[in-house]
Design an enzyme around this catalytic site. Structure first.
Site, PDB file in Angstrom:
ATOM      1  N   GLU A  79    -100.655-143.190  19.169  1.00  0.00           N
ATOM      2  CA  GLU A  79    -100.472-141.840  18.638  1.00  0.00           C
ATOM      3  C   GLU A  79     -99.257-141.189  19.280  1.00  0.00           C
ATOM      4  OE1 GLU A  79    -104.469-140.979  16.990  1.00  0.00           O
ATOM      5  OE2 GLU A  79    -103.922-139.470  18.463  1.00  0.00           O
TER       6      GLU A  79
ATOM      7  N   GLY B 191    -100.309-133.810  14.215  1.00  0.00           N
ATOM      8  CA  GLY B 191    -100.424-132.452  13.673  1.00  0.00           C
ATOM      9  C   GLY B 191     -99.104-131.830  13.261  1.00  0.00           C
TER      10      GLY B 191
ATOM     11  N   HIS C 262    -107.289-138.846  24.167  1.00  0.00           N
ATOM     12  CA  HIS C 262    -106.442-138.198  23.162  1.00  0.00           C
ATOM     13  C   HIS C 262    -105.469-137.240  23.871  1.00  0.00           C
ATOM     14  CE1 HIS C 262    -105.121-135.804  19.782  1.00  0.00           C
ATOM     15  NE2 HIS C 262    -105.621-136.726  18.981  1.00  0.00           N
TER      16      HIS C 262
ATOM     17  N   ASN D  47    -110.994-137.899  13.008  1.00  0.00           N
ATOM     18  CA  ASN D  47    -111.123-137.109  14.222  1.00  0.00           C
ATOM     19  C   ASN D  47    -111.183-135.645  13.790  1.00  0.00           C
ATOM     20  OD1 ASN D  47    -110.942-135.843  16.669  1.00  0.00           O
ATOM     21  ND2 ASN D  47    -108.837-136.472  17.124  1.00  0.00           N
ATOM     22  N   TRP D  48    -112.388-135.123  13.809  1.00  0.00           N
ATOM     23  CA  TRP D  48    -112.552-133.737  13.340  1.00  0.00           C
ATOM     24  C   TRP D  48    -112.019-132.718  14.338  1.00  0.00           C
ATOM     25  CZ3 TRP D  48    -118.145-133.134  10.892  1.00  0.00           C
ATOM     26  CH2 TRP D  48    -118.176-133.827   9.666  1.00  0.00           C
ATOM     27  N   LYS D  49    -111.744-133.160  15.560  1.00  0.00           N
ATOM     28  CA  LYS D  49    -111.313-132.244  16.622  1.00  0.00           C
ATOM     29  C   LYS D  49    -112.337-131.089  16.728  1.00  0.00           C
ATOM     30  CE  LYS D  49    -106.682-133.848  15.861  1.00  0.00           C
ATOM     31  NZ  LYS D  49    -105.253-133.639  15.990  1.00  0.00           N
TER      32      LYS D  49
ATOM     33  N   SER E 270    -100.302-137.569  11.793  1.00  0.00           N
ATOM     34  CA  SER E 270     -99.868-137.141  10.447  1.00  0.00           C
ATOM     35  C   SER E 270    -100.050-138.212   9.382  1.00  0.00           C
ATOM     36  CB  SER E 270     -98.414-136.643  10.484  1.00  0.00           C
ATOM     37  OG  SER E 270     -98.316-135.503  11.312  1.00  0.00           O
TER      38      SER E 270
ATOM     39  N   GLU F 272    -104.432-134.424  23.152  1.00  0.00           N
ATOM     40  CA  GLU F 272    -104.864-133.028  23.199  1.00  0.00           C
ATOM     41  C   GLU F 272    -105.806-132.796  24.377  1.00  0.00           C
ATOM     42  OE1 GLU F 272    -106.247-132.551  19.178  1.00  0.00           O
ATOM     43  OE2 GLU F 272    -104.195-132.664  18.450  1.00  0.00           O
TER      44      GLU F 272
HETATM   45  P1  PGA Z   1    -103.249-135.492  12.634  1.00  0.00           P
HETATM   46  O1  PGA Z   1    -104.059-135.805  13.963  1.00  0.00           O
HETATM   47  O2  PGA Z   1    -103.659-136.501  11.614  1.00  0.00           O
HETATM   48  O3  PGA Z   1    -103.659-134.094  12.264  1.00  0.00           O
HETATM   49  O4  PGA Z   1    -101.806-135.606  12.977  1.00  0.00           O
HETATM   50  C1  PGA Z   1    -104.118-137.121  14.399  1.00  0.00           C
HETATM   51  C2  PGA Z   1    -104.757-137.221  15.736  1.00  0.00           C
HETATM   52  O5  PGA Z   1    -104.845-136.263  16.483  1.00  0.00           O
HETATM   53  O6  PGA Z   1    -105.218-138.287  16.082  1.00  0.00           O
END
Ligand code: PGA
Length: 255
Positions: free
Chosen positions: A167, A173, A95, A9-11, A212, A97
């Site tokens: 998640e 993160g 997600h 997931n490049w966000k 993470s 976010e």
């Molecule tokens: P992360 O993100 O690996 O940076 O914790 C995971 C995610 O948002 O799915």
């Protein structure tokens, strides 16, 4: 046995030049994988680049969101058909976010999930609890509520062939991943809730873990019997780290 799947997931990261070297780094080391699906979910403007670079490879690509409507006057939205135009096979939905910053409701996410399925795009549906919810012991109820909208309106079959990504919000993160035991316990709960073991097993639901994940914890997490792979954020931005996580999945899948 369910195939492992590792999703990058490049966000909201990347540029044409950094993406190219990242994708080429993935390609250099992952072309021989046989038991693991690798997926890269890129920001919309880079779908064409992902398609051009990955189309003759074993790496799949997709997006991080889609519109719940098929077409029309929805400024700023991107439809499932548009994603298909660029060969997207997967889409991340719900997600945290997005659901927190953009107030996405479970109803919206369920509509997007159905839209993806209608267009033969595999949804990667994210669910997860906050730290407060975990500490007060209500995490299973929270996850059930997130899945219930689809489960009650469409039945458990709707999840066949889809991917659910557990998640925990406190792990995304933060560098603090769930323990393999915490992940296993929640994955087992989800698998039972959506009756994933029913049916003939030809189109299984895969339940992956995100939050993470890094090359040091990936093997331990993915070795758990109900952890079918990983959704990787930060470590997907380094081809070296992402490749290590994919190779860890492949090793477990070929044992
Ligand atoms: P992360 O993100 O690996 O940076 O914790 C995971 C995610 O948002 O799915």
């Amino acid at each position: 046995m369910r195939r492992k799947i590792v999703v990058a997931n490049w966000k909201m990261h990347g540029s044409l030049s950094t993406n190219q070297s990242l994708l080429e780094g993935y390609l250099r080391h992952l072309s021989s994988l046989q038991h693991t699906d690798v997926v890269v979910c890129v920001p919309y403007p880079y779908l064409a680049q992902a398609q051009t670079t990955l189309q003759n490879s074993n790496i799949h690509w997709g997006a991080q969101n889609l519109a719940k409507f098929p077409v029309g006057a929805y400024t700023g939205e991107v439809s499932a058909e548009m994603l298909r135009d660029f060969g997207s096979e997967y889409v991340i939905l719900g997600h945290s976010e997005r659901s927190t910053a953009y107030c996405e409701s479970s109803e919206n996410i369920a509509d997007k999930f159905m839209m993806a399925k209608t267009h033969q795009i595999k949804p990667i549906l994210c669910v997860g609890e906050t730290l407060q919810e975990r500490e007060s012991g209500v995490m299973e109820r929270v996850i059930a509520e997130q899945l219930n909208h689809l489960l009650i309106s469409r039945g458990a079959e709707v999840f066949r062939g889809a991917i659910i990504s557990y998640e925990p919000i406190w792990a995304i993160g933060t560098g603090l991943s769930a323990t393999p035991e915490q992940a296993q316990s929640m994955h087992e709960f989800i698998r039972a809730l959506i009756k994933a073991d029913e049916g003939d097993g030809s189109n299984p639901t895969r339940i992956i873990y995100g939050g993470s994940v890094n090359p040091n914890n990936a093997s331990l997490l993915m070795a758990m019997p109900d952890v079918d792979g990983a959704l990787v954020g930060r470590c997907a931005l380094s081809s070296e780290e992402f490749v290590k996580i994919c190779l860890a999945a492949e090793k477990l899948a070929s044992e």
